[in-house]
Write a protein that holds these residues in place. Structure first.
Motif, PDB file in Angstrom:
ATOM      1  N   THR A 264       0.827  -1.202   0.000  1.00 56.28           N
ATOM      2  CA  THR A 264       0.000   0.000   0.000  1.00 56.28           C
ATOM      3  C   THR A 264       0.864   1.256   0.000  1.00 56.28           C
ATOM      4  N   PHE A 265       1.931   1.242   0.784  1.00 56.02           N
ATOM      5  CA  PHE A 265       2.813   2.409   0.814  1.00 56.02           C
ATOM      6  C   PHE A 265       3.446   2.655  -0.550  1.00 56.02           C
ATOM      7  N   GLU A 266       3.739   1.594  -1.267  1.00 55.82           N
ATOM      8  CA  GLU A 266       4.304   1.745  -2.611  1.00 55.82           C
ATOM      9  C   GLU A 266       3.281   2.359  -3.567  1.00 55.82           C
ATOM     10  N   ILE A 267       2.019   1.963  -3.423  1.00 55.42           N
ATOM     11  CA  ILE A 267       0.961   2.574  -4.241  1.00 55.42           C
ATOM     12  C   ILE A 267       0.872   4.070  -3.949  1.00 55.42           C
ATOM     13  N   MET A 268       0.968   4.430  -2.677  1.00 55.92           N
ATOM     14  CA  MET A 268       0.906   5.838  -2.302  1.00 55.92           C
ATOM     15  C   MET A 268       2.075   6.620  -2.890  1.00 55.92           C
ATOM     16  N   LEU A 269       3.265   6.047  -2.814  1.00 59.27           N
ATOM     17  CA  LEU A 269       4.425   6.729  -3.379  1.00 59.27           C
ATOM     18  C   LEU A 269       4.272   6.909  -4.886  1.00 59.27           C
ATOM     19  N   SER A 282      -2.533  12.132   1.003  1.00 59.05           N
ATOM     20  CA  SER A 282      -2.242  12.902   2.205  1.00 59.05           C
ATOM     21  C   SER A 282      -1.662  12.027   3.304  1.00 59.05           C
ATOM     22  N   TYR A 283      -1.823  10.747   3.203  1.00 63.15           N
ATOM     23  CA  TYR A 283      -1.281   9.832   4.193  1.00 63.15           C
ATOM     24  C   TYR A 283       0.225  10.035   4.340  1.00 63.15           C
ATOM     25  N   LEU A 284       0.895  10.325   3.223  1.00 57.78           N
ATOM     26  CA  LEU A 284       2.347  10.451   3.244  1.00 57.78           C
ATOM     27  C   LEU A 284       2.804  11.667   4.027  1.00 57.78           C
ATOM     28  N   SER A 285       2.020  12.726   4.023  1.00 57.27           N
ATOM     29  CA  SER A 285       2.462  13.960   4.667  1.00 57.27           C
ATOM     30  C   SER A 285       2.449  13.857   6.183  1.00 57.27           C
ATOM     31  N   GLY A 289       8.945   9.335   6.305  1.00 57.03           N
ATOM     32  CA  GLY A 289       9.936   8.297   6.060  1.00 57.03           C
ATOM     33  C   GLY A 289       9.377   7.073   5.378  1.00 57.03           C
ATOM     34  N   THR A 290       8.443   7.258   4.442  1.00 57.03           N
ATOM     35  CA  THR A 290       7.754   6.108   3.851  1.00 57.03           C
ATOM     36  C   THR A 290       8.721   5.174   3.124  1.00 57.03           C
ATOM     37  N   GLU A 291       9.654   5.726   2.359  1.00 59.71           N
ATOM     38  CA  GLU A 291      10.566   4.871   1.602  1.00 59.71           C
ATOM     39  C   GLU A 291      11.426   4.021   2.535  1.00 59.71           C
ATOM     40  N   GLU A 292      11.931   4.644   3.603  1.00 62.47           N
ATOM     41  CA  GLU A 292      12.737   3.892   4.558  1.00 62.47           C
ATOM     42  C   GLU A 292      11.905   2.821   5.250  1.00 62.47           C
TER      43      GLU A 292
END
Length: 522
Positions: A264-269, A282-285, A289-292
């Motif tokens: 899911t995090f990859e979809i967001m990125l 907006s989840y990322l903001s 550190g999503t990639e890490e």
């Protein structure tokens, strides 16, 4: 005592959104059950909701500042009871302010996924309660007390149920590990008024992402507590790592494929890189550190038993829910382009339903009817297909065709609130008030705090001659749309009509409900 003239006017049944006197707040049933031109009613801009969200949080938290000077009066700690009260109060207002999805087919599905994740988190300090917000942002958030909100944009974006469950597991970990509450407790020398500003800014940032709302949240925090608190606007790296760790454990224990969480995090990125507008995920903001974190999660998963990675999701119901969201929430032309690009040889009956809903939104009624008839020819005993066809015929004024389909849908799925809602309205139009009231009461049991259900039930009871019941439910409709002045007017009318002890007891219950809502807004 006769029903007052203005009340009779409100009781008049009309096709479409709520009839005269309907409140402008567009909530969960307003689109799903009432308005014909969209799944979630008149969808507001994603950022139009945030002033109301900000006000809602402040209404919940600021009153405490007048009762308690600061958090030292808690002894520096918030109890589970405090958390439950905070969460409950916030939930009440957000439900009155936001576009909440009331289609039980959608909400029951999400609740099932949430409940499954919770089985991997026991013991959980709270009874978890889920809701779905009609908003295209890829987002989800949880608040103290075990309340979790899933945006339709997130549901639409995932490829598998494990991915949806991964976000849910992560958010519930923030709650079980008390990350927000811990930050509030660390501010124990700060007044609760400032803490209210901090939490309002935090939740505004969660919902608003990097656009205007996120900036407003940042400004609110800076204005209320200074730069030192700005760091508390977002979850810390430590919070995120713990939520990932605890969430992944619960995801695996619940029987899901662990790859769902980093997936899911990859979809967001991916959406972030392809969308630089304010509607980026907006989840990322608010989850740094999503990639890490993806790297961390993949490293953990690589060490898990192979059997965990071979787990398969049953995505059938997710796909059906996604059809409903795409057809009714996406821009109509965008949704139609999706089905135009799909080979008809690959269409499922639900694809024809989705196409029909979209064409109906575009006022291409003949084509829409052809799509629904095709869906029925392929799946005449599918409760969801039958229900959606019935709703289409209701909206297009073909009552005879609609009533048969909606009756069939309600028999096949007795807990389908939308089928019962539209069936009840048809029965009321046919002056079959006893059956109409029975079915609308069942809808009220399924979605007990929806203002429009109470509104229609009040109109049905008023038309049938039950002035007490009519005014009682119109009062509840006003309570749940946060029009407390109007609620008190209907309360007085119902009080004047109350004769039996049962009626008087119901008046007391209504009085307590109004009082509780008023306490939130003080």
């Amino acid at each position: 005592m006769p029903v007052r003239r203005e009340t009779i006017k409100i009781f008049r049944m009309e096709r479409g959104m709520g009839g005269p006197g309907a409140h402008p707040v567009q909530r969960m049933v307003c689109g799903c059950f009432g308005r014909a031109n969209g799944y979630y009613g008149g969808m507001r801009s994603p950022f139009a909701i945030f002033p109301a969200l900000l006000a809602a949080v402040l209404l919940v938290l600021v009153p405490a500042a007048t009762a308690r000077a600061d958090l030292d009066l808690f002894g520096g700690k918030m109890t589970l009871r405090d958390e439950n009260k905070m969460g409950h109060d916030f939930d009440q207002i957000i439900r009155a302010q936001q576009n909440m999805v009331g289609d039980t087919y959608v909400t029951d599905y999400v609740a099932t996924v949430v409940a499954r994740v919770v089985t991997g988190k026991r013991p959980m300090p709270f009874h978890v309660k889920s809701a779905v917000i009609a908003n295209p942002l890829i987002n989800a958030f949880a608040i103290p007390g075990g309340y979790i909100y899933i945006f339709t944009g997130l549901i639409q974006s995932v490829d598998t149920e494990s991915q949806l469950a991964g976000v849910i597991a992560h958010e519930l970990a923030h709650v079980s590990q008390r990350h927000v509450v811990s930050r509030i407790e660390k501010q124990k020398k700060i007044s609760l008024l400032s803490t209210a500003g901090m939490l309002a800014g935090l939740l505004l940032g969660v919902a608003g992402g990097s656009g205007n709302a996120g900036q407003a949240g940042q400004a609110l925090v800076l204005g209320s507590q200074g730069a030192a608190t700005a760091a508390m606007l977002h979850y810390s790296q430590e919070d995120e790592r713990e939520a990932d760790h605890v969430g992944l454990n619960s995801l695996v224990k619940a029987g899901y494929n662990p790859e769902g969480m980093p997936g899911t995090f990859e979809i967001m990125l991916k959406n972030k890189w392809y969308d630089n507008s304010s509607s980026m995920p907006s989840y990322l903001s608010t989850h740094p550190g999503t990639e890490e974190r993806i790297t961390y999660l993949n490293d953990r998963i690589a060490r898990m038993p192979k059997a965990f990675l071979e787990r398969k999701d049953d995505n059938a119901k997710l796909r059906r829910v996604q059809v409903l969201i795409r057809a009714r929430m996406s821009p109509a032309n965008t949704a139609l382009a999706y089905w135009d690009d799909k080979k008809t040889s690959e269409y499922t009956p639900m694809d024809y339903v989705g196409r029909g809903i979209t064409l109906e939104r575009l006022k291409r009624m003949d084509e829409a009817q052809a799509a629904f008839e095709k869906a029925l020819s392929l799946a005449k005993d599918d409760p969801l297909v039958v229900r959606e066809a019935g709703i289409f015929y209701f909206k297009t004024g073909q009552a005879d065709r609609a009533v048969g389909l909606l009756q069939k849908a309600a028999i096949m799925d007795p807990d389908d609130a939308m089928a019962l809602f539209y069936l009840s309205r048809l029965q009321a139009e046919a002056k079959q008030f006893a059956e109409a009231a029975k079915n609308m009461r069942k809808v009220n049991e399924l979605v007990p705090e929806d203002w429009e259900v109470h509104h229609h039930l009040g109109m049905i009871l008023g038309e049938s001659g039950d002035a007490f019941g009519g005014n009682l439910h119109l009062a509840y409709a006003s309570v749940y749309s946060m029009r407390l002045g109007k609620a008190r007017e209907y309360l007085q009318r119902a009080r004047d009509l109350a004769q039996t002890q049962e009626q008087k007891d119901r008046i007391k219950e209504l009085e307590e409900t109004i009082k509780a809502r008023a306490e939130i807004g003080k």
